[in-house]
Write an enzyme that holds these catalytic residues in place. Structure first.
Site, PDB file in Angstrom:
ATOM      1  N   ASP A  92      21.674 -53.244 -25.404  1.00 50.67           N
ATOM      2  CA  ASP A  92      22.065 -53.274 -23.994  1.00 50.67           C
ATOM      3  C   ASP A  92      23.579 -53.436 -23.860  1.00 50.67           C
ATOM      4  O   ASP A  92      24.339 -52.912 -24.670  1.00 50.67           O
ATOM      5  CB  ASP A  92      21.311 -54.400 -23.279  1.00 50.67           C
ATOM      6  CG  ASP A  92      20.966 -54.038 -21.844  1.00 50.67           C
ATOM      7  OD1 ASP A  92      21.880 -54.007 -21.004  1.00 50.67           O
ATOM      8  OD2 ASP A  92      19.791 -53.771 -21.575  1.00 50.67           O
ATOM      9  N   HIS A 103      22.784 -57.541 -17.694  1.00 40.69           N
ATOM     10  CA  HIS A 103      21.481 -56.955 -17.967  1.00 40.69           C
ATOM     11  C   HIS A 103      20.908 -57.423 -19.306  1.00 40.69           C
ATOM     12  O   HIS A 103      19.776 -57.899 -19.388  1.00 40.69           O
ATOM     13  CB  HIS A 103      21.624 -55.431 -17.922  1.00 40.69           C
ATOM     14  CG  HIS A 103      20.343 -54.684 -17.872  1.00 40.69           C
ATOM     15  ND1 HIS A 103      19.871 -53.946 -18.930  1.00 40.69           N
ATOM     16  CD2 HIS A 103      19.442 -54.535 -16.879  1.00 40.69           C
ATOM     17  CE1 HIS A 103      18.733 -53.362 -18.584  1.00 40.69           C
ATOM     18  NE2 HIS A 103      18.456 -53.708 -17.347  1.00 40.69           N
ATOM     19  N   SER A 138      12.990 -52.780 -16.564  1.00 40.14           N
ATOM     20  CA  SER A 138      13.897 -53.561 -17.417  1.00 40.14           C
ATOM     21  C   SER A 138      13.326 -54.928 -17.727  1.00 40.14           C
ATOM     22  O   SER A 138      13.551 -55.474 -18.813  1.00 40.14           O
ATOM     23  CB  SER A 138      15.249 -53.744 -16.722  1.00 40.14           C
ATOM     24  OG  SER A 138      16.072 -52.637 -16.918  1.00 40.14           O
TER      25      SER A 138
END
Length: 822
Positions: free
Chosen positions: A152, A193, A367
């Site tokens: 990520d 994230h 996600s």
């Protein structure tokens, strides 16, 4: 007006500037071959691409990062080089994180402040359902000795809920080529994230901070690869990073989910997947967990995403608190299972950690689903560490629960299992998965059989096309398949409106799977180039018999006539086993029904990737075993390892510095360096100069330094530039040059003396001063004598002084007359 046009032009050029100043190059001849390529091309080695042997990042020096065209001169040099097996200049590939941002209500309970808010652990789903994680914990499983990495935008490794479980050997920064995966901070916290995903998996339990990770005793790392240009080599390096150490790779990103894109891994990333499942986890295969996508609002299909559509990934979808389809969910036949995530704006979301040591209850989208699945898989691997990547997929689908979902649009396949394009086989059940893992035996060797249709270049006239393949699934060949796993339909098709194409495939056992739904946003003329649409809906079925392909034209844009197209070719790729795959340790085999149908008309086959490494004699620098195929691919090293995945060596060579037990790349300007950062040079190449103060190598000395035998030494304090320490040629602010000296501005003399004359002039000045003083002294004494200013005791023509120092008035005052006459 001209300024506006110029800005528009720059934006257009920037948008089209997709060529990166790096090549991915496959080089023969080991390090000697690499050095020959570097010398002849002038490219700079930026390191090996992940764990892929003999593949390197090579960068064009002094070239802007991105450009609209490729580099023809370097293409020519690489094309003609005998040591180059393959190369490709890298192209920027947009990749998007699959989270959504919405508010969520608060709850708290237990030691960890937000543990009570983790509704998906506490029966918070419709009908009291959850993912049965707590019963798995109660059985003693919490992810011990399992390593997960998050591919990520980095992870906050010092977060108080992650720090205890952080694993530096599962971490790397591919964007900046260093070992620190810390995210780049900005005012919008754009790079949160990866940290959020990591918290779902491995947040520490019972420490009063945030919530509890699904596998709270697992080790967590992060590969920072999304905060910069993403291209094929970046993805390959990430997917293959330290694959002998990392068990699970969790990825919550992919191509744009706008419903117009058909994109997937490039040649290097494909090779990384194959490398991972063949050699990862000491031959058992890396586990790749992937978020299925957030393009539901654009009516996208995750079968047009080559990552979730891969046989090597465990593709995970989402269901909401109320067991219904979230608005962002993409439907496709490659989805294997689901976990909970956010739903509508009024439904609960996922609790996890956040940047700056904080917590959040608003993690969303697929996600959030993929890391929850990765955590559950970690529990399963703790229960049975010998599981292969295929075993994990079997256990996932065989225990998945369809009951929590109210709108699954389920079909029942030939094995009697419910399966859905929305949710795969259902909600993951951690307790059932660890129970099955405890009694599981590894499935037999994988066979892969590809069967081609005999008819090609078929004109599509708008009416439904139906094609058939009649197969015995490579019966009589080494890769005979009797029990299916994955089924791929590889299609080459051109259509005037690609988004109008709808594709189904039906198995010999009567299961009909939707491979491609209508995608209304894909309005342009386009094609599928040997695109392998994947379905997991036929798992366990016998593939022998007639397979039926149906292609429909939605006619969205031309309802009164066909928009037209050509089906160039199609084939079916059958993945599975010859023998019954499921045989449990308790002696009770799970037997799939077998159906015998008609034989094949045309078939071919190829060998799938190996399921175990070839035995080798390990290198003397290995500590314990090695993975092969090279003897230098050690699991642990006696001394140091080149990079995190490279060879074991006794000591670091030039171009590397030692950090703990790793040899890490020096900055490409250094010949040798000391670390701990790659720019701390010790010596420089012959074409560069060493700056001791900054420990860097430069092409020419920086302002304020001068060159002495390859070293840049500091000028004197007020020199801006100099030829020697005190020989200034330019001065700093508020100083001005006086010869070779810098003096305060305004204090410079009007008469300038050349440097070569300054010593002579100084000597002359001193001599003149001495002579002047001598003359003055002589004149003074002569004057004093003439004026009788002093008493002269031994003068014949002057009177001596009296005893009391008073000059006599006359000679008679002092002399005796008789003495005079005498």
């Amino acid at each position: 007006m001209y300024q506006l046009l110029w800005i528009v032009f720059l934006l257009i050029v920037t948008c089209q500037a997709n060529y990166i100043n790096q090549f991915a190059v496959h080089i023969k001849g080991g390090r000697e071959g690499l050095n020959r390529v570097l010398r002849s091309t002038g490219l700079i080695n930026k390191g090996q691409i992940g764990s892929i042997d003999d593949h390197y990042f090579l960068e064009i020096p002094n070239r802007q990062r991105r450009s609209a065209t490729h580099s023809p001169e370097h293409h020519a040099l690489l094309s003609n080089h005998q040591d180059v097996h393959w190369f490709e200049q890298q192209v920027h590939k947009p990749r998007y994180k699959r989270d959504l941002i919405k508010p969520n209500p608060n709850a708290d309970e237990f030691n960890d402040s937000l543990y009570g808010a983790q509704w998906y652990l506490h029966g918070g789903g419709r009908g009291g359902f959850d993912m049965n994680v707590i019963p798995a914990w109660q059985k003693g499983y919490s992810g011990r000795n399992v390593v997960i990495t998050i591919l990520d935008d980095g992870i906050e490794r010092n977060h108080p809920d992650l720090q205890q479980n952080y694993d530096p050997y599962a971490s790397y920064d591919v964007n900046d080529h260093d070992n620190d995966p810390m995210p780049r901070y900005d005012p919008t916290d754009e790079n949160r994230h990866g940290t959020r995903c990591a918290g779902e998996v491995s947040a520490v339990a019972n420490n009063t901070v945030c919530g509890v990770g699904i596998a709270f005793n697992s080790k967590i790392g992060g590969v920072r690869m999304l905060d910069g240009e993403v291209y094929d080599a970046v993805e390959a390096a990430s997917l293959s990073f330290n694959s002998t150490h990392i068990d699970i790779y969790s990825a919550s990103w992919g191509p744009d989910d706008d419903g117009r894109v058909v994109d997937g891994p490039g040649p290097l990333a494909k090779k990384a997947f194959i490398n991972g499942i063949a050699k990862g986890r000491q031959g058992k295969g890396s586990i790749y967990v992937w978020a299925s996508g957030n393009g539901g609002n654009a009516q996208d299909s995750c079968n047009c995403d080559g990552y979730t559509n891969s046989v090597y990934t465990l593709s995970i979808s989402s269901t909401s608190e109320h067991g219904s389809k979230p608005w962002y969910l993409e439907e496709c036949s490659s989805t294997l299972a689901s976990t909970y995530s956010s739903g509508s704006y009024s439904e609960k979301q996922i609790v996890t950690v956040d940047l700056h040591g904080r917590c959040t209850e608003t993690h969303t989208g697929t996600s959030a689903s993929a890391p929850l699945a990765a955590g559950v898989v970690a529990l399963v691997l703790e229960a049975n560490p010998s599981l292969t990547w295929r075993d994990v997929q079997y256990i996932t689908l065989m225990t998945a629960n369809p009951k929590p979902m109210v709108d699954g649009n389920w079909i029942v396949n030939g094995m009697g299992r419910k399966v859905s394009t929305r949710y795969g086989y259902g909600l993951m059940d951690a307790s059932a998965m660890v129970d099955l893992a405890e009694v599981w035996t590894n499935v037999p060797e994988q066979h892969i059989c590809e069967v081609f249709a005999s008819a090609n270049n078929i004109q599509l006239d708008g009416s439904k096309f139906v094609g058939y393949i009649d197969t015995k699934a490579c019966d009589g060949l080494p890769n005979n398949v009797n029990h299916l796993e994955h089924v791929q339909v590889k299609i080459s098709l051109h259509h005037k409106k690609r988004g109008d194409v709808i594709i189904h495939i039906k198995s010999p056992m009567g299961t009909k799977s939707l491979m491609l739904p209508r995608r209304p946003n894909d309005r342009q003329e386009g094609e599928f180039k040997s695109w392998p649409f994947l379905s997991v809906h036929f798992w366990g079925e016998n593939p022998t018999g007639i397979w039926t392909l149906e292609i429909e034209d939605a006619k969205t844009y031309n309802p009164h006539g066909s928009t037209g197209g050509v089906l160039k070719s199609w084939s079916i790729i059958l993945h599975g086993t010859e023998k019954e795959p499921v045989n449990l340790k308790n002696g009770t085999p799970v037997v799939a029904p077998v159906t015998t149908v008609a034989s094949t008309t045309k078939q071919t086959s190829y060998t799938g990737p190996p399921t175990s490494p070839t035995p080798v004699i390990c290198h003397s620098e290995c500590k314990g075993n090695c993975t092969g195929p090279k003897p230098t691919e050690c699991i642990d090293c006696k001394s140091v390892r080149i990079g995190s995945t490279g060879e074991c060596v006794k000591s670091c060579d030039d171009g590397y510095y030692q950090n703990s037990d790793l040899c890490l790349n020096c900055h490409d300007t250094c010949k040798t360096c000391s670390g701990p950062t790659s720019s701390e040079c010790i010596t420089c190449p012959t074409n560069r100069y060493f700056t001791e103060k900054h420990h860097i190598c430069v092409e020419e000395c920086l302002p304020g330094y001068y060159n002495v035998e390859g070293n840049c030494l500091r000028c004197s304090k007020h020199c801006k530039e100099c030829t020697e320490k005190d020989q200034c040629t330019a001065c700093v602010k508020n100083m001005e040059l006086f010869g070779t000296k810098c003096v305060r501005a305004g204090s410079k003399p009007h008469i300038l003396i050349p440097d070569s004359m300054q010593g002579i002039v100084l000597a002359l000045v001193i001599l003149c001063v001495f002579l002047l003083c001598f003359v003055i002294m002589i004149v003074f004494f002569m004057y004093a004598r003439n004026k009788n200013l002093f008493c002269w005791s031994y003068s014949y023509d002057k009177l001596p002084c009296s005893d009391d120092g008073v000059m006599p008035v006359s000679k008679s005052d002092y002399y005796d007359e008789d003495d005079i006459s005498a």
